[in-house]
Scaffold this motif. Structure first.
Motif, mmCIF file in Angstrom:
data_model
loop_
_atom_site.group_PDB
_atom_site.id
_atom_site.type_symbol
_atom_site.label_atom_id
_atom_site.label_comp_id
_atom_site.label_asym_id
_atom_site.label_seq_id
_atom_site.Cartn_x
_atom_site.Cartn_y
_atom_site.Cartn_z
ATOM 1 N N ILE A 95 13.840 37.137 17.777
ATOM 2 C CA ILE A 95 15.371 36.767 17.722
ATOM 3 C C ILE A 95 15.362 35.247 17.533
ATOM 4 O O ILE A 95 16.243 34.973 16.883
ATOM 5 N N ALA A 96 14.607 34.684 18.333
ATOM 6 C CA ALA A 96 14.722 33.033 18.233
ATOM 7 C C ALA A 96 14.380 32.758 16.710
ATOM 8 O O ALA A 96 15.055 31.441 16.193
ATOM 9 N N ILE A 97 13.488 33.183 16.253
ATOM 10 C CA ILE A 97 13.028 32.760 14.894
ATOM 11 C C ILE A 97 14.192 32.966 13.647
ATOM 12 O O ILE A 97 14.585 32.247 12.946
ATOM 13 N N CYS A 98 14.922 34.084 13.843
ATOM 14 C CA CYS A 98 16.015 34.507 13.192
ATOM 15 C C CYS A 98 17.234 33.548 13.486
ATOM 16 O O CYS A 98 17.852 32.971 12.485
ATOM 17 N N ARG A 99 17.467 33.447 14.567
ATOM 18 C CA ARG A 99 18.419 32.229 14.974
ATOM 19 C C ARG A 99 18.461 30.728 14.624
ATOM 20 O O ARG A 99 19.183 30.346 14.108
ATOM 21 N N ASN A 100 17.175 30.440 14.650
ATOM 22 C CA ASN A 100 16.825 29.024 14.123
ATOM 23 C C ASN A 100 16.728 28.879 12.544
ATOM 24 O O ASN A 100 16.953 27.928 11.964
ATOM 25 N N SER A 101 16.606 30.052 11.942
ATOM 26 C CA SER A 101 16.661 29.914 10.500
ATOM 27 C C SER A 101 17.956 29.327 9.898
ATOM 28 O O SER A 101 18.061 28.919 8.798
ATOM 29 N N ASN A 102 19.081 30.078 10.510
ATOM 30 C CA ASN A 102 20.537 29.911 10.357
ATOM 31 C C ASN A 102 20.803 29.965 8.701
ATOM 32 O O ASN A 102 21.355 29.310 8.046
ATOM 33 N N THR A 103 20.406 31.301 8.343
ATOM 34 C CA THR A 103 20.624 31.806 7.012
ATOM 35 C C THR A 103 21.307 33.142 7.169
ATOM 36 O O THR A 103 21.072 33.700 8.275
ATOM 37 N N PRO A 104 21.821 33.577 6.049
ATOM 38 C CA PRO A 104 22.475 35.044 6.062
ATOM 39 C C PRO A 104 21.601 35.920 6.341
ATOM 40 O O PRO A 104 21.605 37.065 7.230
ATOM 41 N N LEU A 105 20.204 36.007 5.916
ATOM 42 C CA LEU A 105 19.199 36.900 6.182
ATOM 43 C C LEU A 105 18.943 36.945 7.706
ATOM 44 O O LEU A 105 18.520 37.991 8.354
ATOM 45 N N GLY A 106 18.639 35.714 8.380
ATOM 46 C CA GLY A 106 18.210 35.445 9.568
ATOM 47 C C GLY A 106 19.272 36.177 10.593
ATOM 48 O O GLY A 106 19.122 36.785 11.399
ATOM 49 N N ARG A 107 20.729 35.874 10.221
ATOM 50 C CA ARG A 107 21.654 36.387 10.997
ATOM 51 C C ARG A 107 21.646 38.025 10.939
ATOM 52 O O ARG A 107 22.032 38.716 11.906
ATOM 53 N N MET A 108 21.307 38.631 9.868
ATOM 54 C CA MET A 108 21.251 39.912 9.613
ATOM 55 C C MET A 108 20.326 40.556 10.330
ATOM 56 O O MET A 108 20.437 41.452 11.001
ATOM 57 N N LEU A 109 18.911 40.064 10.428
ATOM 58 C CA LEU A 109 17.934 40.406 11.031
ATOM 59 C C LEU A 109 18.057 40.319 12.463
ATOM 60 O O LEU A 109 17.506 41.095 13.298
ATOM 61 N N GLN A 110 18.755 39.140 12.906
ATOM 62 C CA GLN A 110 19.103 38.849 14.326
ATOM 63 C C GLN A 110 19.935 39.906 14.847
ATOM 64 O O GLN A 110 19.593 40.526 15.897
ATOM 65 N N LYS A 121 20.255 54.733 12.374
ATOM 66 C CA LYS A 121 21.234 54.483 11.707
ATOM 67 C C LYS A 121 22.323 53.406 12.303
ATOM 68 O O LYS A 121 23.038 52.808 11.761
ATOM 69 N N ASP A 122 22.445 53.275 13.517
ATOM 70 C CA ASP A 122 23.303 52.273 14.312
ATOM 71 C C ASP A 122 22.663 50.700 13.871
ATOM 72 O O ASP A 122 23.563 49.938 13.506
ATOM 73 N N ILE A 123 21.256 50.499 13.856
ATOM 74 C CA ILE A 123 20.822 49.432 13.399
ATOM 75 C C ILE A 123 21.241 49.341 12.151
ATOM 76 O O ILE A 123 21.760 47.944 11.558
ATOM 77 N N GLU A 124 20.915 50.298 10.997
ATOM 78 C CA GLU A 124 21.215 49.906 9.775
ATOM 79 C C GLU A 124 22.803 49.566 9.376
ATOM 80 O O GLU A 124 23.176 48.777 8.726
ATOM 81 N N GLY A 125 23.564 50.047 10.276
ATOM 82 C CA GLY A 125 25.244 50.050 10.302
ATOM 83 C C GLY A 125 25.506 48.466 10.581
ATOM 84 O O GLY A 125 26.345 47.745 10.048
ATOM 85 N N ALA A 126 24.867 48.038 11.695
ATOM 86 C CA ALA A 126 24.972 46.714 12.170
ATOM 87 C C ALA A 126 24.455 45.613 11.167
ATOM 88 O O ALA A 126 25.313 44.816 10.898
ATOM 89 N N ILE A 127 23.356 45.964 10.559
ATOM 90 C CA ILE A 127 22.796 44.965 9.608
ATOM 91 C C ILE A 127 23.836 44.758 8.406
ATOM 92 O O ILE A 127 24.107 43.686 7.872
ATOM 93 N N GLU A 128 24.318 46.017 8.026
ATOM 94 C CA GLU A 128 25.110 46.219 6.764
ATOM 95 C C GLU A 128 26.504 45.594 7.022
ATOM 96 O O GLU A 128 27.021 44.731 6.146
ATOM 97 N N ASN A 129 27.126 45.508 8.348
ATOM 98 C CA ASN A 129 28.320 44.951 8.396
ATOM 99 C C ASN A 129 28.013 43.444 8.669
ATOM 100 O O ASN A 129 28.966 42.571 8.181
ATOM 101 N N VAL A 130 27.065 42.963 9.063
ATOM 102 C CA VAL A 130 27.043 41.494 8.959
ATOM 103 C C VAL A 130 26.532 40.950 7.692
ATOM 104 O O VAL A 130 26.997 39.981 7.364
ATOM 105 N N GLY A 131 25.677 41.808 6.898
ATOM 106 C CA GLY A 131 25.586 41.398 5.381
ATOM 107 C C GLY A 131 26.981 41.509 4.701
ATOM 108 O O GLY A 131 27.081 40.515 3.946
ATOM 109 N N LYS A 132 27.764 42.319 4.864
ATOM 110 C CA LYS A 132 29.361 42.261 4.237
ATOM 111 C C LYS A 132 30.181 40.889 4.666
ATOM 112 O O LYS A 132 30.529 40.324 3.925
ATOM 113 N N LEU A 133 30.100 40.577 5.927
ATOM 114 C CA LEU A 133 30.361 39.488 6.463
ATOM 115 C C LEU A 133 30.032 38.061 5.585
ATOM 116 O O LEU A 133 30.628 37.227 5.281
#
Length: 237
Positions: A95-110, A121-133
């Protein structure tokens, strides 16, 4: 015979004098050069909105270009680090690695890492929503560039129409229907059409370049998201 000789000589001398006089006039005539600044001024008030559109289009293009390019940087190292942390069970580190990357992919993975323990399915939905944003943020103001590409040529044609109307209005007042009056005024007003088309073409090309960059980024994000989901499913196999 002698009279004919003198008449011929006199005609030749007149022709030579006429040619010399014409040459002197051509030499004294100032060279007419077309200067870019003069053309802009002669284009009239229509050049003002065209110039504003040109500046607006360039600002949006370069701002979005560098933003999308920064977001599109290779994130293979991020995926390797996240995979390594998940395999060792160190989710906080991932989580710390993804937060420090400060990129769209990092925020999606976080967001996906924070949902670990819930159904996949909930994880996929959360990642998809962040990706759309994230994609929505990247596409910000690109639509304005498309609008610039559409209305800049219209302003150019408007300037030309106004110029033609003015030419015929002047002809009706002065009754001067010479080619010089028509062609001179018309070429000045055609400047607006050339300027509008130039701005429109540049904005049109820039609009599609940015869209292609976003589409490529979306494909990369989807690929990485699928790889992440597969990574989460590995322990349950």
């Amino acid at each position: 015979m002698t009279l004919l000789f003198f008449q011929t000589t006199d005609s030749v001398n007149k022709i030579i004098d006429t040619a010399k006089h014409a040459g002197v006039q051509m030499a004294q005539a100032p060279d007419q050069e077309i200067h870019f600044g003069d053309l802009i001024i002669k284009g009239g008030w229509v050049m003002i909105p065209i110039g504003i559109l040109a500046v607006l289009g360039l600002v949006i293009f370069f701002e979005r270009y560098f933003t999308i390019r920064k977001a599109s940087k290779n994130e293979s190292n991020l995926m390797i680090q996240v995979r390594s942390s998940i395999h060792t069970g160190n989710l906080e580190s991932a989580i710390a690695i993804c937060r420090n990357s400060n990129t769209p992919l990092g925020r999606m993975l976080q967001k996906g890492l924070l949902r670990i323990g819930r159904p996949i399915k909930d994880i996929e939905g959360a990642i998809e929503n962040v990706g759309k944003l994230e994609v929505s943020k990247l596409e910000k103001n690109i639509g304005i560039l498309g609008i610039v590409a559409g209305i800049a040529p219209m302003f150019g044609f408007l300037g030309t129409i106004i110029g033609v109307i003015k030419i015929f209005f002047d002809i009706s007042k002065t009754d001067n229907f010479s080619i010089g009056v028509i062609s001179g005024g018309l070429y000045v007003k055609m400047i607006t059409s050339a300027a509008g088309l130039t701005v429109g073409i540049v904005a049109y090309v820039g609009y599609h370049i940015l869209n292609m960059m976003v589409e490529r980024l979306i494909l990369n994000l989807e690929t990485d998201a699928i790889e992440f989901i597969d990574l989460l499913e590995e322990p349950s196999k």
